[in-house]
Design a protein around this motif. Structure first.
Motif, PDB file in Angstrom:
ATOM      1  N   ASP A 140      12.080  -8.077   9.821  1.00 44.72           N
ATOM      2  CA  ASP A 140      12.093  -7.840   8.370  1.00 44.72           C
ATOM      3  C   ASP A 140      10.691  -8.030   7.795  1.00 44.72           C
ATOM      4  O   ASP A 140      10.240  -7.255   6.954  1.00 44.72           O
ATOM      5  N   ALA A 141      10.020  -9.101   8.260  1.00 46.56           N
ATOM      6  CA  ALA A 141       8.647  -9.365   7.770  1.00 46.56           C
ATOM      7  C   ALA A 141       7.742  -8.199   8.127  1.00 46.56           C
ATOM      8  O   ALA A 141       6.901  -7.778   7.332  1.00 46.56           O
ATOM      9  N   HIS A 142       7.937  -7.646   9.337  1.00 41.78           N
ATOM     10  CA  HIS A 142       7.121  -6.509   9.778  1.00 41.78           C
ATOM     11  C   HIS A 142       7.391  -5.298   8.882  1.00 41.78           C
ATOM     12  O   HIS A 142       6.465  -4.594   8.475  1.00 41.78           O
ATOM     13  N   ASP A 143       8.686  -5.090   8.543  1.00 42.18           N
ATOM     14  CA  ASP A 143       9.044  -3.943   7.701  1.00 42.18           C
ATOM     15  C   ASP A 143       8.480  -4.066   6.289  1.00 42.18           C
ATOM     16  O   ASP A 143       8.295  -3.066   5.609  1.00 42.18           O
ATOM     17  N   ILE A 172      -0.529  -3.235   2.308  1.00 44.43           N
ATOM     18  CA  ILE A 172      -1.739  -3.654   1.599  1.00 44.43           C
ATOM     19  C   ILE A 172      -1.842  -2.765   0.365  1.00 44.43           C
ATOM     20  O   ILE A 172      -1.738  -1.551   0.474  1.00 44.43           O
ATOM     21  N   TRP A 173      -1.999  -3.374  -0.787  1.00 47.22           N
ATOM     22  CA  TRP A 173      -2.154  -2.627  -2.027  1.00 47.22           C
ATOM     23  C   TRP A 173      -3.628  -2.699  -2.421  1.00 47.22           C
ATOM     24  O   TRP A 173      -4.172  -3.782  -2.648  1.00 47.22           O
ATOM     25  N   LEU A 174      -4.254  -1.541  -2.425  1.00 44.45           N
ATOM     26  CA  LEU A 174      -5.694  -1.493  -2.691  1.00 44.45           C
ATOM     27  C   LEU A 174      -5.923  -0.575  -3.884  1.00 44.45           C
ATOM     28  O   LEU A 174      -5.473   0.565  -3.888  1.00 44.45           O
ATOM     29  N   SER A 175      -6.591  -1.088  -4.899  1.00 48.86           N
ATOM     30  CA  SER A 175      -6.866  -0.220  -6.056  1.00 48.86           C
ATOM     31  C   SER A 175      -8.256  -0.529  -6.586  1.00 48.86           C
ATOM     32  O   SER A 175      -8.840  -1.571  -6.267  1.00 48.86           O
ATOM     33  N   GLN A 176      -8.754   0.390  -7.376  1.00 49.09           N
ATOM     34  CA  GLN A 176     -10.096   0.205  -7.909  1.00 49.09           C
ATOM     35  C   GLN A 176     -10.021   0.140  -9.423  1.00 49.09           C
ATOM     36  O   GLN A 176      -9.338   0.954 -10.053  1.00 49.09           O
ATOM     37  N   THR A 177     -10.724  -0.824  -9.998  1.00 46.02           N
ATOM     38  CA  THR A 177     -10.708  -0.955 -11.455  1.00 46.02           C
ATOM     39  C   THR A 177     -11.706   0.032 -12.057  1.00 46.02           C
ATOM     40  O   THR A 177     -12.510   0.625 -11.336  1.00 46.02           O
ATOM     41  N   PHE A 178     -11.682   0.178 -13.386  1.00 45.84           N
ATOM     42  CA  PHE A 178     -12.615   1.096 -14.033  1.00 45.84           C
ATOM     43  C   PHE A 178     -14.059   0.656 -13.808  1.00 45.84           C
ATOM     44  O   PHE A 178     -14.959   1.468 -13.826  1.00 45.84           O
ATOM     45  N   VAL A 224     -14.755  -2.251  -9.243  1.00 49.17           N
ATOM     46  CA  VAL A 224     -14.395  -3.368  -8.356  1.00 49.17           C
ATOM     47  C   VAL A 224     -13.073  -3.049  -7.649  1.00 49.17           C
ATOM     48  O   VAL A 224     -12.152  -2.517  -8.267  1.00 49.17           O
ATOM     49  N   PHE A 225     -13.008  -3.344  -6.366  1.00 48.24           N
ATOM     50  CA  PHE A 225     -11.759  -3.135  -5.623  1.00 48.24           C
ATOM     51  C   PHE A 225     -10.906  -4.396  -5.696  1.00 48.24           C
ATOM     52  O   PHE A 225     -11.410  -5.501  -5.513  1.00 48.24           O
ATOM     53  N   VAL A 226      -9.624  -4.204  -5.955  1.00 48.59           N
ATOM     54  CA  VAL A 226      -8.691  -5.327  -6.035  1.00 48.59           C
ATOM     55  C   VAL A 226      -7.610  -5.060  -5.015  1.00 48.59           C
ATOM     56  O   VAL A 226      -7.118  -3.934  -4.922  1.00 48.59           O
ATOM     57  N   PHE A 227      -7.272  -6.067  -4.201  1.00 51.32           N
ATOM     58  CA  PHE A 227      -6.167  -5.829  -3.289  1.00 51.32           C
ATOM     59  C   PHE A 227      -5.302  -7.050  -3.089  1.00 51.32           C
ATOM     60  O   PHE A 227      -5.658  -8.170  -3.399  1.00 51.32           O
ATOM     61  N   ASP A 228      -4.138  -6.749  -2.569  1.00 50.68           N
ATOM     62  CA  ASP A 228      -3.116  -7.761  -2.396  1.00 50.68           C
ATOM     63  C   ASP A 228      -2.281  -7.220  -1.240  1.00 50.68           C
ATOM     64  O   ASP A 228      -2.280  -6.025  -0.994  1.00 50.68           O
ATOM     65  N   GLY A 229      -1.600  -8.068  -0.530  1.00 48.81           N
ATOM     66  CA  GLY A 229      -0.803  -7.502   0.548  1.00 48.81           C
ATOM     67  C   GLY A 229      -0.066  -8.556   1.332  1.00 48.81           C
ATOM     68  O   GLY A 229      -0.137  -9.752   1.033  1.00 48.81           O
ATOM     69  N   ARG A 230       0.683  -8.097   2.313  1.00 49.29           N
ATOM     70  CA  ARG A 230       1.391  -9.028   3.187  1.00 49.29           C
ATOM     71  C   ARG A 230       1.391  -8.460   4.597  1.00 49.29           C
ATOM     72  O   ARG A 230       1.495  -7.249   4.815  1.00 49.29           O
ATOM     73  N   LEU A 231       1.234  -9.360   5.557  1.00 50.57           N
ATOM     74  CA  LEU A 231       1.220  -8.962   6.959  1.00 50.57           C
ATOM     75  C   LEU A 231       2.259  -9.790   7.681  1.00 50.57           C
ATOM     76  O   LEU A 231       2.541 -10.922   7.283  1.00 50.57           O
ATOM     77  N   ASP A 232       2.821  -9.235   8.748  1.00 49.97           N
ATOM     78  CA  ASP A 232       3.751 -10.049   9.534  1.00 49.97           C
ATOM     79  C   ASP A 232       2.916 -11.111  10.282  1.00 49.97           C
ATOM     80  O   ASP A 232       1.685 -11.049  10.292  1.00 49.97           O
ATOM     81  N   PRO A 233       3.584 -12.129  10.866  1.00 52.62           N
ATOM     82  CA  PRO A 233       2.805 -13.227  11.466  1.00 52.62           C
ATOM     83  C   PRO A 233       1.758 -12.754  12.475  1.00 52.62           C
ATOM     84  O   PRO A 233       0.627 -13.246  12.475  1.00 52.62           O
ATOM     85  N   GLU A 234       2.104 -11.780  13.305  1.00 51.22           N
ATOM     86  CA  GLU A 234       1.139 -11.346  14.322  1.00 51.22           C
ATOM     87  C   GLU A 234      -0.052 -10.634  13.669  1.00 51.22           C
ATOM     88  O   GLU A 234      -1.213 -10.899  14.008  1.00 51.22           O
ATOM     89  N   GLY A 235       0.254  -9.749  12.697  1.00 42.95           N
ATOM     90  CA  GLY A 235      -0.821  -9.042  11.984  1.00 42.95           C
ATOM     91  C   GLY A 235      -1.732 -10.041  11.288  1.00 42.95           C
ATOM     92  O   GLY A 235      -2.966  -9.921  11.338  1.00 42.95           O
ATOM     93  N   GLY A 236      -1.121 -11.032  10.647  1.00 45.93           N
ATOM     94  CA  GLY A 236      -1.907 -12.061   9.960  1.00 45.93           C
ATOM     95  C   GLY A 236      -2.773 -12.839  10.938  1.00 45.93           C
ATOM     96  O   GLY A 236      -3.918 -13.176  10.637  1.00 45.93           O
TER      97      GLY A 236
END
Ligand code: ZN
Ligand code: ZN
Length: 382
Positions: free
Chosen positions: A163-166, A170-176, A179-191
């Motif tokens: 479920d964690a893998h599913d 990564i949410w990547l966006s650029q402000t006006f 500047v790049f802003v990102f947030d995200g989640r990885l499964d334990p192995e990816g992390g």
């Protein structure tokens, strides 16, 4: 209901005079008291839920009641509700929390484990975790709980992992402002992959490094991408090795008054100083344009510092030459001390290896490099 003493603010200000050790003890006992009150809150909440007490307030659910009447965020409300339900099935844990033997966060690890495996399968697991909760911090207790969970419920552990893998992303966006802003989640192995790579690039903090952990991690992530691009092993895009692409007018590089900013692909407008830094050591294609800005001729692409010259530079400098820095060559650019844009020659005596951070400090940061004794460089702040 037990009446509570109102807080005595005069007394709170006097606390500033207490020795730190006494203050520390006071904080520990205050925390115990708060955590114990959480046990009381959980016990009463469980009854309130069973009686559907929230309906009398016009709320359709207990979570809505917690949000409106206890001013709790949804996540805090969910945590309390799960805790209340599970503690009813785990009387030893409930008692230990109420008596201040374990903390709220550790009780939460136990109730979360019970919620995952089911209270009836938890059985002998509860006393094991309870004993561990008296000694360990929540991080270590979570590791112990994950091991216990796996031994009781291997299928459930695997399902959670899948479920964690599913849910990775990564949410990547650029402000006006670019500047790049990102947030995200990885499964334990990816992390674990990311953490291991970042740790290797961050290395131990060196004396004189004023960056905090967040800044060092950000620099390490950029360095990970930069080195991957520089190695040239990434898949080709549109028939070319992926690379940063900067379009800049000659006037901008020369610092002419009124010159427009440079254009960095994906990032947008960047100042002339950044363009100069990137231009220090890059592949350059000169494009001639007419008065209307229409390209009329394209020159051959060439490295500003040829591969042969880079080899000589690496053999001479061996690492970043900024005073006190020993970043290895993979981290470095060749820096023209007298920029080629301003007429400086691309020859060994005019070049020096600088790591990304120090190269930036010299261009955008306004530091100056001058010759010191024994061939060492001296860095002069702006
Ligand atoms: Zn440079
Ligand atoms: Zn350096």
């Amino acid at each position: 209901m037990r009446a509570r003493e109102p807080l005595d603010y005069e007394h709170m200000y006097e606390l500033a005079e207490l020795p730190d050790s006494a203050l520390g003890e006071e904080l520990i006992s205050l925390r115990r008291e708060i955590d114990a009150r959480e046990a009381e809150f959980a016990a009463k909440l469980a009854v309130f839920e069973r009686h559907k007490g929230y309906l009398a307030y016009g709320c359709l659910s207990l979570l809505a009641w917690l949000r409106w009447h206890c001013r709790m965020r949804l996540s805090s409300g969910k945590t309390r509700l799960e805790m209340a339900r599970q503690l009813e099935q785990l009387p030893s844990t409930a008692r230990a929390l109420a008596e201040g033997q374990i903390t709220f966060d550790n009780a939460r690890v136990i109730t979360r484990t019970a919620a995952a495996v089911g209270a009836e399968r938890m059985g002998p697991g509860e006393p094991i975790l309870l004993e561990a909760a008296k000694e360990l911090d929540p991080g270590l207790l979570s590791v112990a709980a994950a091991h216990l969970r796996h031994s009781i419920d291997p299928e459930g552990s695997l399902k959670d992992l899948n479920d964690a893998h599913d849910r990775r992303g990564i949410w990547l966006s650029q402000t006006f402002g670019g500047v790049f802003v990102f947030d995200g989640r990885l499964d334990p192995e990816g992390g674990a992959y990311l953490q291991t790579a970042l740790n290797a690039l961050m290395g131990p903090k060196k004396q004189g490094d004023s960056r905090d952990a967040c800044e060092r991690r950000a620099d390490a992530l950029v360095e990970l991408a930069r080195q991957a691009l520089n190695r040239g092993k990434l898949p080709q895009v549109a028939g070319q090795k992926p690379h940063l692409s900067l379009i800049v007018r000659k006037e901008t590089l020369e610092g002419a008054p009124g010159a427009e900013a440079a254009d960095l692909e994906w990032a947008g407008a960047v100042p002339g100083e950044t363009a100069l830094r990137i231009a220090c050591d890059c592949s350059l294609t000169e494009i001639s344009v007419d008065k209307q800005g229409t390209p009329v001729g394209v020159g051959r692409t060439r490295r500003t510092i040829s591969a042969r010259l880079r080899k000589a530079l690496v053999a001479r400098d061996r690492h970043c030459r900024f005073p006190g820095c020993d970043m290895p060559v993979d981290w470095t650019d060749g820096h023209h001390r007298w920029h080629w844009v301003l007429g400086g020659p691309t020859v060994l005596w005019n070049l020096t290896l600088l790591c990304s951070r120090h190269h930036r400090l010299v261009h955008e940061g306004g530091w100056r490099l001058s010759d010191g004794q024994n061939g060492e460089l001296v860095a002069v702040p702006p």
